[in-house]
Design an enzyme around this catalytic site. Structure first.
Site, mmCIF file in Angstrom:
data_model
loop_
_atom_site.group_PDB
_atom_site.id
_atom_site.type_symbol
_atom_site.label_atom_id
_atom_site.label_comp_id
_atom_site.label_asym_id
_atom_site.label_seq_id
_atom_site.Cartn_x
_atom_site.Cartn_y
_atom_site.Cartn_z
ATOM 1 N N HIS A 41 -12.943 -2.184 -8.401
ATOM 2 C CA HIS A 41 -14.250 -1.505 -8.511
ATOM 3 C C HIS A 41 -14.131 -0.011 -8.217
ATOM 4 O O HIS A 41 -15.057 0.746 -8.522
ATOM 5 C CB HIS A 41 -15.309 -2.184 -7.638
ATOM 6 C CG HIS A 41 -15.219 -1.877 -6.164
ATOM 7 N ND1 HIS A 41 -16.276 -2.067 -5.309
ATOM 8 C CD2 HIS A 41 -14.203 -1.406 -5.386
ATOM 9 C CE1 HIS A 41 -15.927 -1.731 -4.086
ATOM 10 N NE2 HIS A 41 -14.673 -1.326 -4.113
ATOM 11 N N ASP A 92 0.876 -1.179 0.000
ATOM 12 C CA ASP A 92 0.000 0.000 0.000
ATOM 13 C C ASP A 92 0.909 1.223 0.000
ATOM 14 O O ASP A 92 2.110 1.102 -0.263
ATOM 15 C CB ASP A 92 -0.966 -0.016 1.185
ATOM 16 C CG ASP A 92 -2.341 0.551 0.792
ATOM 17 O OD1 ASP A 92 -2.388 1.722 0.356
ATOM 18 O OD2 ASP A 92 -3.344 -0.170 0.889
#
Length: 418
Positions: free
Chosen positions: A322, A275
């Site tokens: 998404h 991340d």
């Protein structure tokens, strides 16, 4: 199915039978009182609950009639505004958490909000069983209002009524200006217009408004807990027989919720959570001591590359794609493909939209799909859309199998290189 009939008597029988079946499969009967929520995990209970809700909504539509149905649907934004006002006024935090009532005058004194304003907000909320009037002039918590005070849930409510509600009025203008084609640029979203920025949502909360980023992280952490056991552990069976030292790369994995669960379940795995910046530091700080030899946190921007390669690597993406329109999703995937070989596996853990529309479809999908539109110009995808996205990245990508989670509308799409 309940949605195939307009006979109220038949629907009544379906509801009655479903309630008996539901109660026989849940640990305790549901209540509106502010008690600690008990997740319903029984597969039969989850399936029956969906059928029951469909039948109840069918009854409401029939009894309300066509005009009232249209009007109530059109005014649904008022519920969101009432929730935002309750959040801004800190009403939930100032009502006794044990369910005992508080006088409206005392609530006004605690919050500094005029009693008349509180009454108008409470009229809206109590009509939906969020708070309850126990006697004239007295308010108490229900489970729905008490949930706002649960760790992370309040952050998710704030995210929805702040970023979501603020963005919503702009989506029509964004689409109209583009002949109702959704722009494939997250920097030209309803969110960007609402917050007067030329940045995407994630760029904005990581630079211009870091408190929003912190709140979003808290919300996602809470939702991971609410979701229960990650699909990676609950569904994906091949990890059970993975050789010792097998690498799992959790791309955009945040605080490592899924990777930690996988490392705990499968001792042969080595997990690498990727991340950016602050998230990586926080993840390292919270990592259980006993997992530090098998779970690592690496700083990496998935738009820039994928540095981990080698045979047999699993690349895991949970609710990442998404958040991004097709061009950005293809860029993320293209970096992973370059690191893969024929023994690697790409695991896409996402919602899979049913082709069929209507009340029988999973109730969470339409909400999520619109939320993706508002914030990112992105979408939830059908199985065919997932396949097309993958082929648009590399013709060699093949869907090996879809591991579906029952009753949730999501699953893991397992992908390999042909």
């Amino acid at each position: 199915m309940a949605t195939r009939t307009e006979d109220l008597t038949e629907l009544s029988n379906i509801i009655s039978t479903s309630i008996k079946n539901y109660l026989s499969h849940v640990p305790t009967p549901p209540t509106l009182r502010p008690v600690p929520p008990i997740p319903v995990t029984d597969e039969v209970a989850v399936e029956v609950a969906d059928e029951l809700l469909v039948a109840c909504r069918r009854v409401i539509s029939l009894v309300e009639g066509p005009i009232r149905t249209a009007l109530m649907m059109s005014s649904g934004f008022q519920d969101s505004i009432a929730m935002k006002l309750a959040y801004d006024m800190k009403l939930a935090q100032n009502v006794p958490p044990d369910g005992s009532p508080i006088a409206l005058a005392e609530l006004a004194s605690k919050t500094g909000v005029p009693e008349e304003t509180i009454v108008r907000v409470m009229r809206q909320l109590t009509s939906k069983n969020v708070f309850v009037e126990t006697a004239p002039g007295y308010i108490a918590h229900t489970g729905g209002s008490a949930a706002i005070g649960l760790p992370g849930v309040g952050s998710m409510v704030a995210h929805l009524v702040d970023e979501g509600l603020t963005s919503a009025p702009h989506v029509s203008d964004i689409l109209r200006e583009n002949e109702f084609v959704v722009p494939e640029d997250s920097r030209k979203s309803a969110f960007s217009r609402a917050f007067n920025t030329n940045k995407s949502y994630f760029e904005y909360i990581c630079t211009d408004n870091k408190p929003l980023g912190t709140r979003f992280g808290q919300a996602m952490k809470a939702m991971n807990v609410v979701d229960g056991l990650p699909n990676l552990v609950a569904l994906y069976e091949p990890l059970q027989s993975a050789p010792k030292g097998t690498i799992l790369v959790d791309i955009g994995g945040g605080l490592g919720h899924a990777a930690i669960a996988a490392a705990q379940k499968f001792p042969n795995l080595k997990c690498i959570v990727q991340d950016i910046g602050m998230v990586v530091s926080e993840g390292r700080d919270e990592l259980p001591e006993e997992l530090k030899d098998r779970v690592e946190f690496h700083e990496n921007d998935f738009f820039e590359g994928q540095p981990i390669g080698g045979p047999g690597v699993y690349y895991y993406l949970k609710y990442i794609l998404h958040d991004h329109p097709d061009p950005a999703s293809k860029k993320i995937l293209s970096h992973i493909v370059r690191a893969m070989d024929s023994s690697s596996r790409l695991l896409i853990d996402e919602h899979i939209v049913e082709e069929r529309m209507g009340p029988d479809s999973h109730k969470l999908i339409p909400f999520l799909d619109f939320h993706m539109l508002l914030l990112f110009n992105s979408k939830e995808r059908t199985e065919a859309q997932w396949a097309a996205l993958l082929k648009g990245v590399d013709e060699r990508l093949v869907v090996e199998r879809v591991w579906r989670a029952k009753g949730t509308g999501n699953g893991i799409i397992e992908v390999r290189l042909a």
